[in-house]
Design a protein around this motif. Structure first.
Motif, PDB file in Angstrom:
ATOM      1  N   ALA A   1       0.836  -1.198   0.000  1.00 43.88           N
ATOM      2  CA  ALA A   1       0.000   0.000   0.000  1.00 43.88           C
ATOM      3  C   ALA A   1       0.876   1.256   0.000  1.00 43.88           C
ATOM      4  CB  ALA A   1      -0.921   0.006   1.214  1.00 43.88           C
ATOM      5  N   GLY A   2       2.003   1.186   0.702  1.00 45.04           N
ATOM      6  CA  GLY A   2       2.941   2.312   0.684  1.00 45.04           C
ATOM      7  C   GLY A   2       3.457   2.574  -0.719  1.00 45.04           C
ATOM      8  N   PHE A   3       3.772   1.489  -1.449  1.00 46.51           N
ATOM      9  CA  PHE A   3       4.224   1.624  -2.835  1.00 46.51           C
ATOM     10  C   PHE A   3       3.128   2.231  -3.708  1.00 46.51           C
ATOM     11  CE2 PHE A   3       3.818  -0.535  -7.002  1.00 46.51           C
ATOM     12  CZ  PHE A   3       4.878   0.080  -7.659  1.00 46.51           C
ATOM     13  N   VAL A   4       1.886   1.776  -3.516  1.00 47.52           N
ATOM     14  CA  VAL A   4       0.753   2.278  -4.302  1.00 47.52           C
ATOM     15  C   VAL A   4       0.591   3.780  -4.113  1.00 47.52           C
ATOM     16  CG1 VAL A   4      -1.769   2.229  -4.501  1.00 47.52           C
ATOM     17  CG2 VAL A   4      -0.491   0.091  -4.346  1.00 47.52           C
ATOM     18  N   LEU A   5       0.565   4.221  -2.856  1.00 42.30           N
ATOM     19  CA  LEU A   5       0.352   5.637  -2.565  1.00 42.30           C
ATOM     20  C   LEU A   5       1.549   6.483  -2.979  1.00 42.30           C
ATOM     21  CD1 LEU A   5      -1.356   5.278   0.938  1.00 42.30           C
ATOM     22  CD2 LEU A   5      -2.443   5.551  -1.293  1.00 42.30           C
ATOM     23  N   ASP A   6       2.769   5.976  -2.760  1.00 45.98           N
ATOM     24  CA  ASP A   6       3.969   6.715  -3.166  1.00 45.98           C
ATOM     25  C   ASP A   6       4.019   6.919  -4.675  1.00 45.98           C
ATOM     26  OD1 ASP A   6       4.713   6.782  -0.546  1.00 45.98           O
ATOM     27  OD2 ASP A   6       6.372   5.356  -0.727  1.00 45.98           O
ATOM     28  N   SER A   7       3.434   5.975  -5.425  1.00 43.62           N
ATOM     29  CA  SER A   7       3.455   6.054  -6.891  1.00 43.62           C
ATOM     30  C   SER A   7       2.316   6.890  -7.452  1.00 43.62           C
ATOM     31  CB  SER A   7       3.391   4.641  -7.485  1.00 43.62           C
ATOM     32  OG  SER A   7       4.451   3.846  -7.013  1.00 43.62           O
ATOM     33  N   GLY A   8       1.498   7.458  -6.581  1.00 43.79           N
ATOM     34  CA  GLY A   8       0.411   8.313  -7.045  1.00 43.79           C
ATOM     35  C   GLY A   8      -0.843   7.565  -7.438  1.00 43.79           C
TER      36      GLY A   8
END
Length: 308
Positions: free
Chosen positions: A41-48
């Motif tokens: 989820a951190g990757f998802v949000l960091d990627s916009g």
């Protein structure tokens, strides 16, 4: 080796010291998935990306995974079987398979993060752009084209100040001394995120998870994974340890590459090319820190005065 007696082979739940063995597999799987999805989820949000986009992508991945599993056993895809396994309707499965065969499905505007929806409107809607077509510098409050008006129209009810703080945190906007706001990016992504970094993340994470999943499905054909964990050292010792590990890891991978080069140099007949397998070896190092809430210092927020 001592031979097991009949009584040794009987399973008595009341005598089992490890209660986790009796736990529902689905319950344990849910906990493991939550643990796995937190960094994802951190990757998802960091990627916009948004959680709605993640949901749409996961549905597509589930359909593709179920279809691939079917093709391992037969020469056709059974849509009803996929529906029974995934819980996705047959109509949606047909659409996903049809679209995936041509090109990735376009994510709708309603599925975007609110911050990216706001930035997109700022770059495209004439009301919020300047004569040159670029995003105009906007006042925070007031009449006409303001940041507040932009956030209210495209922010799905999220408070204007919350939108402002999040866009500042992501480095997508800039506060000017004149109490105006300037757009710096068309998409809000975490600093340091790039297409190259994202591709490397996808490749390495896929290899690791695929290997671990195969180990669960087919223990008899398990691929080799070894690790050292639960070791604690002083933070001051980390730089030296990282340097030593980096050197040893580089030496190990160099030896593996030499071995691969020797084997790939062997000529293979066309008849045997179908038996070739691609392999990769990855060494990764992980750190986790004990978080001290007392050491966190909150940044002072800048206050704005509403104009007339």
């Amino acid at each position: 080796m001592e031979e097991l007696s009949d009584i040794d082979l009987r399973y008595d739940p009341s005598q089992d010291p490890d209660k986790s063995k009796n736990a529902d597999v689905r319950l344990v799987a849910r906990k493991a998935l939550l643990q796995l999805l937190e960094p994802l989820a951190g990757f998802v949000l960091d990627s916009g990306l948004s959680t709605n986009e993640l949901h749409a992508i996961f549905r597509e991945a589930a359909v593709k995974s179920a279809a691939a599993k079917q093709l391992e056993l037969s020469d056709r895809v059974n849509i009803s079987g996929i529906a029974a396994t995934t819980g996705i309707s047959r109509a949606d499965i047909s659409r996903i398979l049809k679209v995936s065969a041509k090109a990735p499905e376009k994510i709708s505007d309603s599925q975007q993060q609110s911050t990216n929806r706001i930035l997109a409107a700022w770059h495209e809607e004439p009301k919020f752009t300047g004569p040159n077509g670029q995003p105009a510098e906007l006042k925070m409050y007031g009449r006409g084209a303001t940041f507040e008006a932009l956030a209210k129209k495209y922010g799905r009810g999220i408070p204007t100040r919350a939108v402002l703080d999040e866009l500042i945190r992501a480095g997508a906007i800039e506060l000017l001394s004149s109490q105006k706001i300037r757009a710096k990016a068309s998409v809000a992504v975490e600093r340091g995120i790039s297409a190259r970094v994202i591709k490397a993340f996808g490749d390495r994470a896929t290899e690791l998870l695929s290997t671990m999943l195969l180990n669960m499905r087919k223990p008899e054909a398990a691929k080799f994974i070894a690790n050292v964990s639960d070791a604690s050292i002083l933070s001051s010792s980390l730089p030296l340890f990282r340097k030593e590990l980096s050197s040893k890891g580089a030496d190990f991978l160099a030896e593996v590459q030499e071995s691969l080069n020797r084997n790939t140099g062997i000529r293979v007949s066309k008849r045997k090319k179908k038996d070739l397998a691609r392999i990769s070896v990855t060494v990764f190092y992980h750190e986790s820190y004990v978080k001290d809430i007392k050491q966190r210092i909150a940044n002072k927020r800048r206050n704005f005065r509403r104009g007339i």
